[in-house]
Design an enzyme around this catalytic site. Structure first.
Site, PDB file in Angstrom:
ATOM      1  CG  ASP A  93      -7.281  -2.897  -2.604  1.00 34.31           C
ATOM      2  OD1 ASP A  93      -7.818  -2.263  -1.680  1.00 34.31           O
ATOM      3  OD2 ASP A  93      -6.046  -2.996  -2.723  1.00 34.31           O
ATOM      4  CB  SER A 129      -0.946  -0.047   1.205  1.00 34.50           C
ATOM      5  OG  SER A 129      -1.966   0.897   1.087  1.00 34.50           O
ATOM      6  CG  HIS A 187      -5.555  -2.586   0.898  1.00 30.84           C
ATOM      7  ND1 HIS A 187      -4.969  -2.147  -0.271  1.00 30.84           N
ATOM      8  CD2 HIS A 187      -4.891  -1.955   1.915  1.00 30.84           C
ATOM      9  CE1 HIS A 187      -4.021  -1.264   0.010  1.00 30.84           C
ATOM     10  NE2 HIS A 187      -3.943  -1.149   1.327  1.00 30.84           N
TER      11      HIS A 187
END
Length: 290
Positions: free
Chosen positions: A194, A93, A224
């Site tokens: 996601d 991320s 995610h």
């Protein structure tokens, strides 16, 4: 402030091949700890730092910004470069964005990078409101634990501090401009579904980096936080195979540690010469994804 249980940083002294792992926005090392331990068990030197303002309480993040988070991973990378003959950087991320900036700044001193659901942009109308709203509202509901696997939770903040989110937005713009400077071999893994960072961010990264040795993997069974989700083993094994291909010494260190890499972990993926980033879905994600 005391660190949340499970959010502690992790380091392991292994062989001459090192890996730096970067966690995400409002998350903690817990989201990458199984990945770090997998690599450590295979003889690698591993560093998984806790980013400033993370792992305690969300109010602490209000006093930090991207410069603080980047300085921490930069410091850890320098230590690994002094200790190891080859170094790789992995990130999830926002940690993926940190990874990409390190790659742009350090060039061939980094042997390769692996990014999972890398964040590239703050999406939606909230992105335009952040500069003003952050002075009126201190936080919004959190984005942690976007995980498909039952019974698994991410250690992170229940709130998103908006001053920090604004700084993250600034950082993404900086990283996006630097993507053409990324030339290292890259393994990019992204979830088809996601709810925090849209696949469009991965497509953007794939389309702008200058790397020619690029492998893209779509994760079908994870959301995610894929490193804690159903595809975690696949991420661990593919990233290990990626390192073995580029740093054969890691294989010798793995043998010396008498650890089994498991079936398929040593398979070498063929680099994609023609990237397919433009085929990734263009759905919108959470405004403060990271």
């Amino acid at each position: 402030m005391p660190v949340l249980p499970g959010a502690e940083p992790y380091r392991h002294e292994g062989g001459e091949v090192g890996v730096l792992l970067c966690h995400g926005f409002t998350g903690s090392p817990q989201s990458l700890r199984p990945w770090a331990e997998f690599l450590a068990e295979r003889g690698m030197t591993v560093s998984l730092p806790l980013l400033p303002g993370h792992g305690t309480r969300w109010e602490d993040m209000q006093l930090t910004g991207w410069q603080d988070w980047y300085a921490e991973v930069d410091r850890e990378l320098r230590a690994l470069l002094e200790r190891c003959t080859q170094v790789f950087v992995f990130g999830l991320s926002m940690g993926g964005a940190l990874t990409l900036r390190l790659a742009a700044q350090y060039g061939d001193r980094i042997s390769g990078i692996v990014v999972v659901n890398p964040a590239n942009k703050v999406h939606g109308l909230a992105a335009y409101a952040l500069p003003v709203v952050r002075h009126l509202v201190p936080s919004v509901p959190g984005i942690v634990s976007d995980i498909k696997k039952e019974g698994v939770a991410e250690v992170g903040y229940p709130r998103v501090p908006l001053h920090a989110a604004h700084s993250m937005r600034t950082f993404y713009r900086l990283v996006d401009a630097e993507l053409p400077q990324v030339t290292q071999p890259m393994l990019l893994l992204h979830s088809r579904a996601d709810h925090v960072v849209p696949p469009a961010d991965s497509a953007r990264v794939l389309s702008r980096v200058s790397s020619t040795d690029v492998t893209e993997t779509v994760l079908e069974q994870s959301y995610h936080v894929a490193t804690l989700d159903n595809d975690a083993d696949r991420i661990f094994e593919e990233s290990h195979a990626f390192v073995l291909r580029l740093a054969p010494a890691a294989g010798e260190e793995s043998k010396e540690s008498n650890d089994s890499v498991g079936p398929g972990a040593g398979d070498v993926r063929v680099p994609r010469e023609n990237r397919q980033g433009d085929q990734v879905g263009q759905q919108e994600g959470t405004a403060t994804g990271g």
